[in-house]
Design a protein around this motif. Sequence first.
Motif, short mmCIF file in Angstrom:
data_model
loop_
_atom_site.label_atom_id
_atom_site.label_comp_id
_atom_site.label_asym_id
_atom_site.label_seq_id
_atom_site.Cartn_x
_atom_site.Cartn_y
_atom_site.Cartn_z
N GLN A 133 10.66 72.16 99.95
CA GLN A 133 10.53 71.50 101.21
C GLN A 133 11.18 70.21 101.28
O GLN A 133 11.65 69.45 102.42
CB GLN A 133 8.98 71.09 101.74
CG GLN A 133 8.39 72.35 101.90
CD GLN A 133 6.78 72.07 102.51
OE1 GLN A 133 6.48 71.05 102.33
NE2 GLN A 133 6.29 73.15 103.08
N VAL A 136 14.41 70.22 103.50
CA VAL A 136 14.26 70.03 104.78
C VAL A 136 13.69 68.78 105.20
O VAL A 136 13.99 68.22 106.20
CB VAL A 136 13.17 71.25 105.18
CG1 VAL A 136 12.90 71.40 106.59
CG2 VAL A 136 13.75 72.63 104.51
N LEU A 137 12.70 68.22 104.60
CA LEU A 137 12.17 66.85 104.79
C LEU A 137 12.94 65.95 104.94
O LEU A 137 13.14 65.11 105.96
CB LEU A 137 11.12 66.61 103.76
CG LEU A 137 9.71 67.15 104.03
CD1 LEU A 137 8.87 66.93 102.65
CD2 LEU A 137 9.14 66.56 105.34
N ALA A 140 14.82 66.41 108.27
CA ALA A 140 14.01 66.32 109.51
C ALA A 140 14.11 64.85 110.05
O ALA A 140 14.03 63.77 109.55
CB ALA A 140 12.40 66.67 109.02
N GLY A 141 14.14 64.83 111.63
CA GLY A 141 14.25 63.56 112.22
C GLY A 141 13.09 62.65 112.10
O GLY A 141 11.99 62.98 111.71
#
Lengths: 215, 265
Positions: A133, A136-137, A140-141
């Motif tokens: 993850q 992706v983190l 991430a906005g």
Amino acid sequence: MYNVTAPQLQPRLAERSHRVSQTIPTVRANLGALRDDELLALVARHDEGALGVIYDRYSGLVYTIALRITGDRQTAEEVMQDVFQGVWQTAGSYQAGRGACAAWLIGIARHRAIDATRSRRERARAREQTIEQGAVLETAGGTDPELSDLDVREAVRAALDALPPAQRQAVELAYYGGLTRVEIAERLGEPIGTVKTRLRLGLLKLRDLLRPLAE
Amino acid sequence: MQPEPSDEITDLLVAYALGVLEAEEMQRIGRLLDERPELRPSLAELQATAGLLPYGLPLAAPPADLRQRTLDHAVGRAPRAPSAGAANAGRRLRGWLYALGGLAAAALAALAFTLAGLGSARAELAATRERLAQVEQQLALAEGQLAAVLTEQSQLAQAVVGADSVSALEGAGGLATALQSADGEVVIAARLPPLAADQVYQLWVIAGQSAPVSGGTFTVDSEGYGVIALGPGAAPSGVTLAVTAEPAPGSPGPTTPILVSGQLS
């Protein structure tokens, strides 16, 4: 070997002290004006002052998460120390994005705190998820930088209050408890399908309510 | 805006965003995102939503002293420091000791802090020994430190009770107090900055224009407190005492600027 006496060293000591006292406030003031991504770039070059400013900005948020997940002040303090050690060691891998520093720190804090509360076997799984993850983190906005922390807090609290209690309970157990859906179902004594539905409806409603906060 | 995916796919995305997927499902969602990249924006939005959840918590303030402990640990200057709980006990004791007034009380407070820190470290090591074999080595080290501090406690208590004179060691690098007993024993309680892992503090005894003679080395606890004792005759009245930070295990002569110094009365 030096062959000097203390009185002979005193002028050097006084000069050094004066130089340091003149320099530190200026450097600190400048660091405080930097954006998060600029500070993290300095941290990546092992600038401790920059790490201190990141700590000052986000220690409350990180500690709040750690305390909520671990439920224990001592463990939360240990998590804090590990989180900022992680920042010190991995700041170079941080990919700058507006407002994303908080999201990055929240991700690290959450995983470290959950990790601290799990058994060794479960920790291995948590680490796998952390690795999966992490990327992706980082992308991430975050929140709209024009909004104050207080605005964000009020909006999130209002959104959580708007959820049916069962959905809110499921979402919070998942996020803070680090439990799988099967484990949540066992904990609540509910069918797995019910848990999936509560999580889906709960997070979708939060998404819709909080969409104005997104960048 | 993208049309909402099916409930089954949304369930997966939601579980991924909340970090509650089982291991086997992780592989499934990886394949799904490869096959249907149009799902990535939906996932990112759900992740951003999940990432906002902590803002709904009542904000907890970390203890003030945690900042320095955290930075020390982060940069590798010190191991993970004892919890605030143990330190608070030390702080209460220190307050009580300061109430006694005078430099002797300050010196005892320094000892209390040293003991509080090491006691907590020892308890932590005992708890983790069952889990990590490598902690055995740390435990042996902590026990050695504890024994050393207990010795220092005895020396300090003796010196405070029988202190014949008290001298201050001053400098921009910290502060220290030298307590001299009637029989010539000297105990120095210092508060100094944290040391790097490969450094020790070294006490120097300087008689007149003579070269500094080492009085021994010591370290400080997480609060910066350290104690060192000199036997009778090692530091007679009138000598200058000075402290420098030196590469472990110590240097034959000072190699860095003096942090604190003062003359024994």
